[in-house]
Design a protein around this motif. Structure first.
Motif, short mmCIF file in Angstrom:
data_model
loop_
_atom_site.label_atom_id
_atom_site.label_comp_id
_atom_site.label_asym_id
_atom_site.label_seq_id
_atom_site.Cartn_x
_atom_site.Cartn_y
_atom_site.Cartn_z
N VAL A 15 0.86 -1.18 0.00
CA VAL A 15 0.00 0.00 0.00
C VAL A 15 0.90 1.23 0.00
N PHE A 16 0.60 2.17 -0.91
CA PHE A 16 1.41 3.36 -1.06
C PHE A 16 0.57 4.61 -0.84
N SER A 17 1.16 5.60 -0.17
CA SER A 17 0.55 6.92 -0.02
C SER A 17 1.58 7.94 -0.48
N ALA A 18 1.20 8.79 -1.42
CA ALA A 18 2.12 9.79 -2.00
C ALA A 18 3.39 9.13 -2.52
N GLY A 19 3.26 7.92 -3.06
CA GLY A 19 4.39 7.21 -3.65
C GLY A 19 5.30 6.51 -2.65
N ILE A 20 4.98 6.61 -1.36
CA ILE A 20 5.80 5.99 -0.32
C ILE A 20 5.04 4.79 0.25
N ILE A 33 -4.61 6.52 -1.50
CA ILE A 33 -3.60 5.45 -1.62
C ILE A 33 -3.61 4.81 -3.00
N SER A 34 -2.56 4.04 -3.24
CA SER A 34 -2.55 3.11 -4.37
C SER A 34 -2.11 1.76 -3.82
N ILE A 35 -2.53 0.71 -4.50
CA ILE A 35 -2.32 -0.67 -4.04
C ILE A 35 -1.70 -1.46 -5.16
N SER A 36 -0.73 -2.31 -4.81
CA SER A 36 -0.20 -3.25 -5.79
C SER A 36 -0.04 -4.61 -5.15
N ARG A 37 -0.13 -5.64 -5.98
CA ARG A 37 0.08 -7.01 -5.48
C ARG A 37 1.56 -7.18 -5.20
#
Length: 79
Positions: free
Chosen positions: A35-40, A73-77
């Motif tokens: 899980v990423f917030s502002a790319g972190i 947020i953004s999410i990646s597997r």
């Protein structure tokens, strides 16, 4: 006299997002995610639980259950 049913179709509702087989971009409950917030990246690799009402529920690497707005947020597997 014949009798006709007006509807036997299944109805969908917003409650489907809380089911255990909900898929978000091919994510399933129990999948490892990042899980990423502002790319972190937030708290290392976690476990996907569900998405409901615009919020991600997941378990972080410390074992904490988190509810995070999908707006921020953004999410990646995790690989």
């Amino acid at each position: 006299m014949s009798r006709h049913r007006t509807s036997d179709s299944c109805r969908t509702s917003s409650n489907e997002t809380s089911s255990s087989n909900f898929i978000l971009d091919s994510l399933r409950q129990g999948d490892r995610i990042q899980v990423f917030s502002a790319g972190i990246q937030i708290n290392g690799t976690g476990t996907f639980i569900r998405v409901q009402d615009g919020f991600l529920t997941w378990i972080d690497s410390s074992g904490n259950i988190n509810t995070t707005s999908l707006d921020a947020i953004s999410i990646s597997r995790a690989t």
